[in-house]
Write a protein that holds these residues in place. Structure first.
Motif, PDB file in Angstrom:
ATOM      1  N   THR A 266       0.817  -1.213   0.000  1.00  0.00           N
ATOM      2  CA  THR A 266       0.000   0.000   0.000  1.00  0.00           C
ATOM      3  C   THR A 266       0.848   1.259   0.000  1.00  0.00           C
ATOM      4  O   THR A 266       0.552   2.227  -0.714  1.00  0.00           O
ATOM      5  N   PRO A 278      -4.264   5.533   3.526  1.00  0.00           N
ATOM      6  CA  PRO A 278      -4.342   4.150   3.046  1.00  0.00           C
ATOM      7  C   PRO A 278      -5.752   3.704   2.723  1.00  0.00           C
ATOM      8  O   PRO A 278      -5.957   2.854   1.848  1.00  0.00           O
ATOM      9  N   GLN A 279      -6.756   4.288   3.410  1.00  0.00           N
ATOM     10  CA  GLN A 279      -8.146   3.912   3.147  1.00  0.00           C
ATOM     11  C   GLN A 279      -8.572   4.274   1.729  1.00  0.00           C
ATOM     12  O   GLN A 279      -9.447   3.639   1.147  1.00  0.00           O
ATOM     13  N   SER A 280      -7.932   5.313   1.162  1.00  0.00           N
ATOM     14  CA  SER A 280      -8.274   5.734  -0.196  1.00  0.00           C
ATOM     15  C   SER A 280      -7.811   4.719  -1.236  1.00  0.00           C
ATOM     16  O   SER A 280      -8.315   4.697  -2.357  1.00  0.00           O
ATOM     17  N   LYS A 282      -7.955   1.480  -0.656  1.00  0.00           N
ATOM     18  CA  LYS A 282      -8.735   0.257  -0.428  1.00  0.00           C
ATOM     19  C   LYS A 282      -9.630  -0.139  -1.605  1.00  0.00           C
ATOM     20  O   LYS A 282      -9.719  -1.324  -1.940  1.00  0.00           O
ATOM     21  N   PRO A 283     -10.318   0.818  -2.276  1.00  0.00           N
ATOM     22  CA  PRO A 283     -11.180   0.414  -3.399  1.00  0.00           C
ATOM     23  C   PRO A 283     -10.428  -0.279  -4.539  1.00  0.00           C
ATOM     24  O   PRO A 283     -11.035  -0.997  -5.330  1.00  0.00           O
ATOM     25  N   TYR A 284      -9.113  -0.051  -4.618  1.00  0.00           N
ATOM     26  CA  TYR A 284      -8.328  -0.670  -5.683  1.00  0.00           C
ATOM     27  C   TYR A 284      -7.849  -2.076  -5.324  1.00  0.00           C
ATOM     28  O   TYR A 284      -7.341  -2.800  -6.172  1.00  0.00           O
ATOM     29  N   LEU A 285      -8.009  -2.452  -4.055  1.00  0.00           N
ATOM     30  CA  LEU A 285      -7.529  -3.760  -3.602  1.00  0.00           C
ATOM     31  C   LEU A 285      -8.557  -4.830  -3.937  1.00  0.00           C
ATOM     32  O   LEU A 285      -9.183  -5.430  -3.066  1.00  0.00           O
TER      33      LEU A 285
END
Length: 303
Positions: A266, A278-280, A282-285
């Motif tokens: 990340t 890092p939460q931003s 997350k949608p790409y994971l």
């Protein structure tokens, strides 16, 4: 307007907001978008042919925003309707901080959630697009915009406005302040992309934009507009025989997803994407076959 009061109209409140330090701190692109969306919000007819912008702050009600939001949904679509609501909500919050409004009616809206777009380009599709675009002088700048957005996983808007002072072709380096959140990213330039940029510099290095329109307007070269990109990318796709659902906006997602599939952590992704939270990322994971294969291969190699 030195002071905002409850007898001022929503349109006046919008004008007040656009003279605040908060608005001044936004990028020029964000200012343009906010201005456009607030103007659209103000002319929306919400009651007996009365525009939202003509309603006084003390008289605004949740029902006015409900009517307006439904009209935005039907006329602009989910994403744009939510963006307009966000913009007018910021104005209302400004009015609350200046004691000209008691509560924000936008906060009560039940917004329609936009279905997350998951479409990604394949490497073969990107190559086909670039081969087609680079074979035509009129499309070369469009090819470069797509090439840069994909290679660096950056927003198309930043690539179409990219200037030569962002690039060091000798050291093969890009230094960019992103327009959306003003994050700084520092990225390498691959040999393939660098060779294209060197050719572009030879032809267009006398003016500021890396990928300008190839035609002169009023004696100067100008950057493509966002609607131009959509239209021209579609033209290239049609000639190249690529799927219609692919868009230039999917390139950033594609690049970031490829980093995920390659096992980049990340923090490494954030160094490229410019995300500060890092939460931003997350949608790409997302779960992909290639990503799972990489993970399982790494597991096997450690046994």
């Amino acid at each position: 307007m030195k002071e905002l009061k409850d007898n001022h109209t929503i349109e006046q409140a919008c004008d007040f907001y656009m003279h605040t330090p908060k608005y001044a701190s936004l990028s020029s692109r964000s200012q343009y978008d906010y201005n456009l969306n607030l103007k659209h919000a103000c002319v929306t007819k919400v009651q007996n042919n009365k525009a939202l912008g003509n309603i006084k702050l003390r008289d605004v009600r949740f029902k006015h925003l409900t009517v307006a939001y439904d009209l935005w949904l039907n006329g602009k679509g989910i994403r744009q309707a939510n963006y307009i609501a966000t913009c007018i909500g910021i104005v209302f919050n400004t009015a609350i901080r200046h004691e000209a409004l008691l509560s924000n009616p936008v906060s009560l809206l039940q917004r329609t959630k936009e279905k997350k777009r998951k479409i990604k380009w394949t490497e073969a599709q990107v190559k086909t697009f670039l081969d087609t675009a680079y074979s035509n002088w009129e499309w070369r700048s469009i090819g470069l915009i797509v090439h840069m957005a994909y290679e660096w996983a950056q927003r198309v808007g930043d690539m179409r406005l990219l200037t030569w002072n962002n690039l060091d072709l000798e050291d093969k380096r890009l230094d960019l302040e992103q327009s959306k959140r003003r994050a700084d990213v520092h990225l390498p330039i691959s040999d393939t992309l660098c060779s294209m940029l060197l050719q572009q510099e030879k032809d267009f290095g006398f003016q500021p934009y890396v990928a300008p329109r190839p035609e002169v307007y009023n004696g100067v070269y100008t950057a493509y507009g966002s609607t131009d990109i959509h239209k021209l990318v579609n033209e290239v796709k049609d000639i190249a025989g690529l799927p219609k659902q692919l868009t230039a906006l999917d390139l950033r997602r594609t690049g970031i997803t490829e980093m995920v599939e390659a096992g980049v952590d990340t923090l490494g992704i954030m160094q490229v994407s410019g995300h500060t939270n890092p939460q931003s990322v997350k949608p790409y994971l997302v779960n992909t076959f290639k990503g799972a294969s990489t993970a399982l291969n790494k597991r096997s190699s450690n046994k």
